[in-house]
Scaffold this motif. Structure first.
Motif, PDB file in Angstrom:
ATOM      1  N   LEU A  81       0.839  -1.192   0.000  1.00 28.34           N
ATOM      2  CA  LEU A  81       0.000   0.000   0.000  1.00 28.34           C
ATOM      3  C   LEU A  81       0.877   1.246   0.000  1.00 28.34           C
ATOM      4  O   LEU A  81       1.742   1.401   0.854  1.00 28.34           O
ATOM      5  CB  LEU A  81      -0.896   0.048   1.240  1.00 28.34           C
ATOM      6  CG  LEU A  81      -1.997  -0.999   1.394  1.00 28.34           C
ATOM      7  CD1 LEU A  81      -2.794  -0.721   2.658  1.00 28.34           C
ATOM      8  CD2 LEU A  81      -2.917  -1.020   0.184  1.00 28.34           C
ATOM      9  N   MET A  82       0.649   2.116  -0.965  1.00 25.75           N
ATOM     10  CA  MET A  82       1.249   3.447  -0.963  1.00 25.75           C
ATOM     11  C   MET A  82       0.258   4.372  -0.276  1.00 25.75           C
ATOM     12  O   MET A  82      -0.762   4.738  -0.855  1.00 25.75           O
ATOM     13  CB  MET A  82       1.500   3.933  -2.391  1.00 25.75           C
ATOM     14  CG  MET A  82       2.598   3.214  -3.126  1.00 25.75           C
ATOM     15  SD  MET A  82       2.677   3.740  -4.876  1.00 25.75           S
ATOM     16  CE  MET A  82       2.886   5.513  -4.716  1.00 25.75           C
ATOM     17  N   THR A  83       0.540   4.736   0.968  1.00 28.57           N
ATOM     18  CA  THR A  83      -0.405   5.556   1.729  1.00 28.57           C
ATOM     19  C   THR A  83      -0.129   7.050   1.524  1.00 28.57           C
ATOM     20  O   THR A  83       0.907   7.442   0.999  1.00 28.57           O
ATOM     21  CB  THR A  83      -0.315   5.220   3.232  1.00 28.57           C
ATOM     22  OG1 THR A  83       1.014   5.519   3.696  1.00 28.57           O
ATOM     23  CG2 THR A  83      -0.591   3.742   3.472  1.00 28.57           C
ATOM     24  N   LYS A  84      -1.080   7.861   1.937  1.00 33.93           N
ATOM     25  CA  LYS A  84      -0.952   9.324   1.941  1.00 33.93           C
ATOM     26  C   LYS A  84      -0.664   9.900   0.556  1.00 33.93           C
ATOM     27  O   LYS A  84       0.103  10.859   0.402  1.00 33.93           O
ATOM     28  CB  LYS A  84       0.138   9.766   2.930  1.00 33.93           C
ATOM     29  CG  LYS A  84      -0.041   9.179   4.338  1.00 33.93           C
ATOM     30  CD  LYS A  84       1.027   9.648   5.289  1.00 33.93           C
ATOM     31  CE  LYS A  84       0.908   8.965   6.651  1.00 33.93           C
ATOM     32  NZ  LYS A  84       1.932   9.401   7.600  1.00 33.93           N
ATOM     33  N   VAL A  85      -1.296   9.326  -0.472  1.00 33.18           N
ATOM     34  CA  VAL A  85      -1.053   9.802  -1.834  1.00 33.18           C
ATOM     35  C   VAL A  85      -1.506  11.253  -2.012  1.00 33.18           C
ATOM     36  O   VAL A  85      -0.961  11.985  -2.834  1.00 33.18           O
ATOM     37  CB  VAL A  85      -1.752   8.899  -2.880  1.00 33.18           C
ATOM     38  CG1 VAL A  85      -1.072   7.546  -2.973  1.00 33.18           C
ATOM     39  CG2 VAL A  85      -3.236   8.736  -2.559  1.00 33.18           C
ATOM     40  N   ASP A  86      -2.498  11.662  -1.232  1.00 32.57           N
ATOM     41  CA  ASP A  86      -2.976  13.044  -1.340  1.00 32.57           C
ATOM     42  C   ASP A  86      -1.955  14.033  -0.789  1.00 32.57           C
ATOM     43  O   ASP A  86      -1.840  15.159  -1.274  1.00 32.57           O
ATOM     44  CB  ASP A  86      -4.312  13.202  -0.619  1.00 32.57           C
ATOM     45  CG  ASP A  86      -4.245  12.776   0.834  1.00 32.57           C
ATOM     46  OD1 ASP A  86      -3.599  11.749   1.125  1.00 32.57           O
ATOM     47  OD2 ASP A  86      -4.833  13.457   1.700  1.00 32.57           O
ATOM     48  N   GLU A  87      -1.199  13.613   0.223  1.00 35.86           N
ATOM     49  CA  GLU A  87      -0.162  14.484   0.772  1.00 35.86           C
ATOM     50  C   GLU A  87       1.064  14.526  -0.141  1.00 35.86           C
ATOM     51  O   GLU A  87       1.810  15.509  -0.155  1.00 35.86           O
ATOM     52  CB  GLU A  87       0.255  14.005   2.159  1.00 35.86           C
ATOM     53  CG  GLU A  87      -0.851  14.078   3.207  1.00 35.86           C
ATOM     54  CD  GLU A  87      -0.397  13.574   4.560  1.00 35.86           C
ATOM     55  OE1 GLU A  87       0.821  13.630   4.832  1.00 35.86           O
ATOM     56  OE2 GLU A  87      -1.254  13.117   5.354  1.00 35.86           O
ATOM     57  N   ALA A  88       1.272  13.456  -0.897  1.00 41.77           N
ATOM     58  CA  ALA A  88       2.453  13.365  -1.754  1.00 41.77           C
ATOM     59  C   ALA A  88       2.309  14.164  -3.037  1.00 41.77           C
ATOM     60  O   ALA A  88       3.298  14.675  -3.566  1.00 41.77           O
ATOM     61  CB  ALA A  88       2.740  11.902  -2.096  1.00 41.77           C
ATOM     62  N   CYS A  89       1.088  14.286  -3.546  1.00 37.28           N
ATOM     63  CA  CYS A  89       0.892  14.946  -4.840  1.00 37.28           C
ATOM     64  C   CYS A  89      -0.268  15.934  -4.782  1.00 37.28           C
ATOM     65  O   CYS A  89      -1.409  15.525  -4.518  1.00 37.28           O
ATOM     66  CB  CYS A  89       0.628  13.900  -5.925  1.00 37.28           C
ATOM     67  SG  CYS A  89       0.329  14.600  -7.554  1.00 37.28           S
ATOM     68  N   PRO A  90      -0.013  17.212  -5.016  1.00 34.20           N
ATOM     69  CA  PRO A  90      -1.084  18.213  -4.989  1.00 34.20           C
ATOM     70  C   PRO A  90      -2.203  17.931  -5.982  1.00 34.20           C
ATOM     71  O   PRO A  90      -3.360  18.260  -5.721  1.00 34.20           O
ATOM     72  CB  PRO A  90      -0.344  19.516  -5.350  1.00 34.20           C
ATOM     73  CG  PRO A  90       1.068  19.272  -4.960  1.00 34.20           C
ATOM     74  CD  PRO A  90       1.313  17.823  -5.230  1.00 34.20           C
ATOM     75  N   LEU A  91      -1.873  17.314  -7.112  1.00 40.10           N
ATOM     76  CA  LEU A  91      -2.908  16.985  -8.092  1.00 40.10           C
ATOM     77  C   LEU A  91      -3.903  15.985  -7.531  1.00 40.10           C
ATOM     78  O   LEU A  91      -5.106  16.048  -7.808  1.00 40.10           O
ATOM     79  CB  LEU A  91      -2.262  16.413  -9.362  1.00 40.10           C
ATOM     80  CG  LEU A  91      -1.399  17.373 -10.185  1.00 40.10           C
ATOM     81  CD1 LEU A  91      -0.679  16.624 -11.289  1.00 40.10           C
ATOM     82  CD2 LEU A  91      -2.248  18.486 -10.760  1.00 40.10           C
ATOM     83  N   VAL A  92      -3.409  15.055  -6.734  1.00 34.97           N
ATOM     84  CA  VAL A  92      -4.276  14.063  -6.109  1.00 34.97           C
ATOM     85  C   VAL A  92      -5.042  14.685  -4.948  1.00 34.97           C
ATOM     86  O   VAL A  92      -6.205  14.354  -4.712  1.00 34.97           O
ATOM     87  CB  VAL A  92      -3.447  12.846  -5.640  1.00 34.97           C
ATOM     88  CG1 VAL A  92      -4.336  11.819  -4.929  1.00 34.97           C
ATOM     89  CG2 VAL A  92      -2.740  12.191  -6.824  1.00 34.97           C
ATOM     90  N   ALA A  93      -4.388  15.598  -4.216  1.00 33.06           N
ATOM     91  CA  ALA A  93      -5.074  16.301  -3.130  1.00 33.06           C
ATOM     92  C   ALA A  93      -6.244  17.116  -3.683  1.00 33.06           C
ATOM     93  O   ALA A  93      -7.302  17.218  -3.054  1.00 33.06           O
ATOM     94  CB  ALA A  93      -4.091  17.216  -2.394  1.00 33.06           C
TER      95      ALA A  93
END
Length: 471
Positions: free
Chosen positions: A358-370
């Motif tokens: 699991l790659m967690t916190k994808v929203d924190e890693a990429c502004p586009l996903v946030a």
């Protein structure tokens, strides 16, 4: 090991990132933690690719230098047309950006603190810097640092481009309420391939702070229909989870149990003698450790110790292992941590347990996903991080699953639930692979048994194997 955090305020970070465009900043070095010395700087910042210095002075200025080149302590001058100095001064809306003087070296790559000619940091291994406008860069002292050369903090970040939105997603997801309902029903109706086993047991393994407990809480919340916090989650530098815990999930308050047990354990830590012991992990795999077992910080659970479950069946074992890694820290995984993962992978493979990541916190890693979670499979950055994890941990890309857990929300979100349920669906599929291997193994044993039916006594090796998978 304490968590090292940035000293940049949210406003300062936005101003700094405005100088680059679409990038992510990874904190490599913080002088108040690692030391105001050139040696400490080089030990953490050499050969890290593009970096930006962030220095704080007592007048409230944030200033520094960016270079696209590596620090290598070559002793030579380095030319870099992309290098610039900058300053974020109190009360100013836009940061000052100063390009280099044409034809001059951007910085001297020595074993001292970073030396950009006009700005020389960590001078004489002290919390101070020198200001020499005219050497490689022109600026006004008052505008750059307010005539204040004393440092209150000094940080260095790796600058990593996030890339653009992909024209075509690298995985297709249906972001609809119907798809969410379909996933929920498929999970609730799941039946293991072996009749004597009624639930899949999935173990979450990962570094401290990777989000194991938060993932369980999010899955539980999505099934319950409201936010829950059954598993203790936190952001401490040491593992918040100190016990082995097994969590069941119910579909709605007072509803029927979902055929899945999520198991949580201590986080992996940097120090060799800290965090989860590999022997304890193997005992968990084999079902020897009971729920709420309190891990010892010094020794693994021994076979003759109280609480060691000697007789175990398939119901007690782990059927799928799920590694969790914070997407924001993929590039910062140390050799020590990668070695721990390699050891665990080897043991897990030997026991024939399927594995996911699991790659967690994808929203924190990429502004586009946030901005929009539906961009998760259209983000070039997330795709790159998934490939990087696949290569560094030796896990097929098909086994790498980006997810977002609930952290600050008070209401459930459709897209978050779809990603979470999709991950659970894959866990059950992989657990099925484990069960199917057991079915094949049992059939082989039965075939052998037919060969021995004419004998008065069962062959000793076969007899031992037929003890109902007792480990």
């Amino acid at each position: 090991m304490s968590v090292v955090k940035s000293s940049l305020s949210e406003a300062q970070q936005k101003k700094l990132q405005s100088l680059f465009g679409h990038v992510r900043l990874h904190l490599l070095y913080k002088a108040s933690v690692h030391g105001f010395t050139a040696a400490a700087f080089h030990s953490r910042c050499d050969t890290q690719g593009p970096t930006v210095i962030v220095a704080y002075n007592t007048a409230g200025y944030v200033l520094g230098a960016y270079t696209s080149k590596n620090y290598t302590q070559s002793g030579e001058g380095v030319k870099d047309e992309e290098t610039f100095l900058y300053s974020i001064s109190p009360g100013e809306n836009k940061p000052l950006r100063v390009a280099g003087i044409s034809g001059q070296c951007a910085f001297t790559d020595a074993n001292t603190g970073p030396n950009y000619g006009a700005l020389v940091f960590l001078h004489e291994d002290k919390p101070q810097f020198q200001s020499n406008p005219g050497k490689s860069f022109h600026f006004q002292r008052a505008a750059m640092h307010g005539e204040d050369l004393t440092l209150t903090e000094f940080e260095v970040y790796r600058v990593e481009g996030l890339g653009d939105i992909l024209a075509k997603p690298w995985r297709n997801v249906q972001w609809t309420a119907e798809r969410k309902q379909q996933l929920m029903e498929a999970i609730q109706d799941y039946t293991p391939a072996i009749k004597t086993t009624h639930q899949a047991r999935v173990l979450l393994v990962g570094p401290v702070g990777a989000g194991k407990s938060s993932f369980f809480n999010s899955i539980n919340s999505a099934f319950r229909g409201n936010m829950t916090s059954q598993a203790i989650a936190g952001t401490a530098g040491k593992s918040v989870t100190t016990q082995f815990r097994t969590y069941s999930i119910k579909a709605g308050k007072g509803g029927r149990a979902v055929p899945l047990i999520l198991c949580d354990t201590m986080g992996l830590e940097e120090n060799i003698d800290a965090g989860l012991e590999i022997d304890d992990l193997v005992n968990i795999y084999k079902g020897h450790i009971r729920d709420r077992y309190q891990f010892s910080p010094t020794t693994p659970l021994l076979a003759d110790a109280p609480g060691f479950k000697k007789n175990t069946t398939l119901n007690d074992m782990i059927h799928c292992v799920v590694y969790t890694v914070d997407t924001c820290k993929v590039s910062l995984l140390t050799e020590t941590m990668l070695a721990k993962f390699a050891t665990i992978r080897k043991k897990t493979n030997q026991l024939g347990i399927p594995q996911l990541l699991l790659m967690t916190k994808v929203d924190e890693a990429c502004p586009l996903v946030a901005e929009d979670l539906k961009n998760v499979y259209r983000s070039a950055y997330i795709q790159r991080k998934a490939r990087e994890l696949s290569e560094s941990l030796g896990i097929p890309l098909a086994c790498v699953l980006p997810v977002k857990s609930y952290s600050e929300e008070l209401e459930l979100d459709l897209n978050t639930d779809i990603l979470l349920f999709s991950a659970v669906e894959q866990m059950l599929n992989y657990a099925d692979s484990f069960f199917e291997n057991q079915v094949v193994e049992d059939q082989e044993v039965n075939d052998q048994l037919e060969l021995y039916r004419s004998s008065d006594q069962l062959h000793p090796n076969l007899s031992k194997h037929l003890e109902h998978h007792v480990v």
